[in-house]
Design a protein around this motif. Sequence first.
Motif, short mmCIF file in Angstrom:
data_model
loop_
_atom_site.label_atom_id
_atom_site.label_comp_id
_atom_site.label_asym_id
_atom_site.label_seq_id
_atom_site.Cartn_x
_atom_site.Cartn_y
_atom_site.Cartn_z
N THR A 47 -54.96 -75.00 16.16
CA THR A 47 -54.62 -76.27 16.79
C THR A 47 -53.23 -76.27 17.41
O THR A 47 -53.00 -76.92 18.42
CB THR A 47 -54.73 -77.41 15.77
N VAL A 48 -52.28 -75.56 16.81
CA VAL A 48 -50.90 -75.55 17.29
C VAL A 48 -50.53 -74.13 17.69
O VAL A 48 -50.80 -73.18 16.95
CB VAL A 48 -49.92 -76.05 16.20
N GLU A 49 -49.92 -74.01 18.84
CA GLU A 49 -49.40 -72.71 19.25
C GLU A 49 -47.89 -72.74 19.08
O GLU A 49 -47.22 -73.62 19.63
CB GLU A 49 -49.76 -72.40 20.70
N ASN A 73 -51.12 -78.82 21.68
CA ASN A 73 -50.07 -78.88 20.66
C ASN A 73 -49.27 -77.58 20.71
O ASN A 73 -49.76 -76.53 20.33
CB ASN A 73 -50.69 -79.04 19.27
N VAL A 74 -48.04 -77.69 21.21
CA VAL A 74 -47.20 -76.50 21.40
C VAL A 74 -45.83 -76.75 20.79
O VAL A 74 -45.25 -77.82 20.97
CB VAL A 74 -47.04 -76.16 22.90
N VAL A 75 -45.33 -75.74 20.10
CA VAL A 75 -43.96 -75.73 19.59
C VAL A 75 -43.30 -74.50 20.21
O VAL A 75 -43.86 -73.40 20.15
CB VAL A 75 -43.93 -75.63 18.05
N ALA A 103 -41.49 -79.70 21.02
CA ALA A 103 -42.78 -79.87 20.34
C ALA A 103 -43.58 -80.93 21.08
O ALA A 103 -43.11 -82.05 21.26
CB ALA A 103 -42.57 -80.28 18.89
N SER A 104 -44.77 -80.55 21.51
CA SER A 104 -45.63 -81.51 22.22
C SER A 104 -46.98 -81.56 21.54
O SER A 104 -47.48 -80.56 21.05
CB SER A 104 -45.78 -81.11 23.69
N GLY A 105 -47.55 -82.73 21.52
CA GLY A 105 -48.86 -82.93 20.91
C GLY A 105 -48.75 -83.61 19.56
O GLY A 105 -47.73 -83.52 18.87
N ALA A 108 -48.08 -81.19 16.49
CA ALA A 108 -47.02 -80.19 16.64
C ALA A 108 -45.82 -80.46 15.75
O ALA A 108 -44.68 -80.26 16.15
CB ALA A 108 -46.60 -80.12 18.10
N ASP A 109 -46.06 -80.88 14.53
CA ASP A 109 -45.00 -81.11 13.55
C ASP A 109 -45.13 -80.05 12.47
O ASP A 109 -46.08 -80.05 11.69
CB ASP A 109 -45.14 -82.51 12.95
N LEU A 110 -44.17 -79.13 12.42
CA LEU A 110 -44.22 -78.03 11.45
C LEU A 110 -43.42 -78.31 10.19
O LEU A 110 -43.27 -77.43 9.35
CB LEU A 110 -43.71 -76.74 12.10
N SER A 111 -42.91 -79.52 10.03
CA SER A 111 -42.04 -79.81 8.90
C SER A 111 -42.69 -79.54 7.54
O SER A 111 -42.00 -79.18 6.59
CB SER A 111 -41.52 -81.25 8.96
#
Length: 124
Positions: A47-49, A73-75, A103-105, A108-111
Amino acid sequence: MARRNISDADGAAALRAFHEGNTTPSLLATAVRWTLQTLAITAPGNTVEVRVPPYAAVQCIEGPRHTRGTPPNVVETDAETWLSLWLGELSWTSALVDARVRASGQRADLSAHLPGQNPERIEE
């Protein structure tokens, strides 16, 4: 062609060297690739790149899969910022506020996945 996996020993050594101030391109490449490899293992999905140019990009986090073009969803960040996030030397919120991470999407939250695996806990 299959990607070569970086061993935990090599990755942890590169991450420790970065933490100690060594920022040579080959060391950054190893540390970034290993941490992204670890993220993809610990947070599997498509889902996230997460992009850390020019070193590597991975897809992670469970959810809807994209199949063509730029994922929703991109970081993206630079190597030093990514490794500082991984080590817990920089918070996700601070990196966003300071525009060190893009971070978009919605996903896109990696916290929840940072900081990552502590290199001191990995045996050589």
